[in-house]
Design an enzyme around this catalytic site. Sequence first.
Site, mmCIF file in Angstrom:
data_model
loop_
_atom_site.group_PDB
_atom_site.id
_atom_site.type_symbol
_atom_site.label_atom_id
_atom_site.label_comp_id
_atom_site.label_asym_id
_atom_site.label_seq_id
_atom_site.Cartn_x
_atom_site.Cartn_y
_atom_site.Cartn_z
ATOM 1 N N GLN A 1 0.651 -1.288 -0.084
ATOM 2 C CA GLN A 1 0.062 0.171 -0.055
ATOM 3 C C GLN A 1 0.831 1.414 0.086
ATOM 4 O O GLN A 1 0.460 2.297 -0.337
ATOM 5 C CB GLN A 1 -0.862 -0.141 1.271
ATOM 6 C CG GLN A 1 -2.049 -0.710 1.135
ATOM 7 C CD GLN A 1 -3.156 -0.353 -0.060
ATOM 8 O OE1 GLN A 1 -3.124 0.653 -0.184
ATOM 9 N NE2 GLN A 1 -3.931 -1.395 -0.151
ATOM 10 N N SER B 1 3.578 -4.409 -5.092
ATOM 11 C CA SER B 1 2.546 -5.001 -6.126
ATOM 12 C C SER B 1 2.506 -3.671 -7.304
ATOM 13 O O SER B 1 2.115 -2.634 -6.745
ATOM 14 C CB SER B 1 1.399 -5.465 -5.562
ATOM 15 O OG SER B 1 0.502 -5.876 -6.413
ATOM 16 N N CYS C 1 -10.381 -8.057 0.120
ATOM 17 C CA CYS C 1 -10.049 -9.282 0.114
ATOM 18 C C CYS C 1 -11.052 -9.885 1.326
ATOM 19 O O CYS C 1 -11.495 -11.071 1.381
ATOM 20 C CB CYS C 1 -8.664 -9.744 0.619
ATOM 21 S SG CYS C 1 -7.574 -8.664 0.036
HETATM 22 C C1 LIG Z 1 -3.099 -5.791 -2.284
HETATM 23 C C2 LIG Z 1 -2.308 -5.813 -1.085
HETATM 24 C C3 LIG Z 1 -1.655 -7.114 -1.011
HETATM 25 C C4 LIG Z 1 -1.733 -8.106 -2.121
HETATM 26 O O1 LIG Z 1 -1.077 -7.900 -3.446
HETATM 27 P P1 LIG Z 1 -1.642 -8.690 -4.737
HETATM 28 O O2 LIG Z 1 -0.510 -8.153 -5.935
HETATM 29 O O3 LIG Z 1 -3.016 -8.192 -4.992
HETATM 30 O O4 LIG Z 1 -1.382 -10.089 -4.519
HETATM 31 C C5 LIG Z 1 -0.713 -7.298 -0.012
HETATM 32 N N1 LIG Z 1 -0.806 -6.527 0.946
HETATM 33 C C6 LIG Z 1 -1.369 -5.380 1.060
HETATM 34 C C7 LIG Z 1 -1.061 -4.568 2.371
HETATM 35 C C8 LIG Z 1 -2.083 -5.108 -0.017
HETATM 36 O O5 LIG Z 1 -2.828 -3.815 0.028
#
Ligand SMILES: *Cc1c(COP(=O)(O)O)cnc(C)c1O
Length: 384
Positions: free
Chosen positions: A179, A199, A325
């Site tokens: 994030q 990500s 999620c």
């Molecule tokens: C979105 C998110 C993830 C997962 O990332 P993906 O690429 O969607 O698997 C992990 N940790 C946090 C804090 C996130 O916001």
Amino acid sequence: MEKRNVYLDYSATTPLKDEVLEAMMPYLKEKYGNPSSIYSKGIENKEAIKTSRLQISKLINSEKDEIYFTGSGSESDNWAIFGTASSLRCKHIITSNIEHHAVLNSLEHLESQGYEVTYLKVNEQGLINPDDLEKAIKDDTILVTIMMANNEIGTIQPIKKLARIAHDKGVLFHCDAVQALGNIPIDVNKLGVDMMSFSAHKLYGPKGIGALFIKDGVEIDNLIYGGAQENGKRAGTENVPSIVGFGKASALALSGLTEHIAHCLELRNYFADRLFEDVFDTHVNGTMLDRLPGNLNISFDFIEGEAILMMLDYMGISVSTGSACSSSSGSPSHVLSAIGVPESRTYGTIRFSIGDFTTKEDIDYVIDAIKDITKKLKELSPFK
Ligand SMILES: *Cc1c(COP(=O)(O)O)cnc(C)c1O
């Protein structure tokens, strides 16, 4: 009120920027070579991966060879945790009780295998007390894994302090910064972390591409075995178009960071001001100080978050209850429970997250919609 489409769920995912798509296109079409091939058509792809690695490393002030591409932020978290657990045979790991499920569910699996996990509690603002970490470290602790910024309430942890405590006792420190990347400055050297997860789709890049920063000299086991890609540490033919997109998104994030933060803060604070002025019985969850610039997490008394969400959706507005999620599971958010939000109120909670394409007109439209909707829902509520 004329209907408009307003996306206020940038914490769930972000739209792809035009420049990112443009950078990716050639690698989806004519530049289709396998980066491991040793003729020109392969080499141009290997070069593209190198460029992307460099672009990401500049955003976090690492060496380019400390960036390892993965299939997602979730994979990065899994790799850091399982890779450490299997290479170091000791049995104790420390985390917090507000982590993303990619961390919590990995640790739960390790617990079923005999590992011991300590879950540090956070205060009502969502912050970890560094003294609690110090007290929790034992002789057999192998890893501390704590997120930089929370995906529901946006709280930013004192990572530098926490990493130093772990290091003073010889324990590795992993940080989920999915994030945080592109939303606040990150300097892995200053922070002193050993591993950090990222990500692309949270910073205007494509979905299904992540990265794990592994500090030079830190050895963890592979999660995926096979070919020699990613320096032999993560096998599988590289997702070159997405890797190129991730790199471009990182370069844009770096050059536009100050502007991005100012834009999000201005609109977030405007949103909050208007909300408190015009809508009654609302509460901010988390803290307004150590918080992601675009995040606002609000509980509405006496009404259900799902009901607000559906009615906002009907008006063209995308928001979420809790995280993307957990919203499909129907259980109350573990993050809101952890900061002491009463269960009745957790069900009336909405996360608004603002990004680069959000405008003041969007916010005005959403506030007016909320005014309308909360009034209607309260008239129907048996609790009022
Ligand atoms: C979105 C998110 C993830 C997962 O990332 P993906 O690429 O969607 O698997 C992990 N940790 C946090 C804090 C996130 O916001």
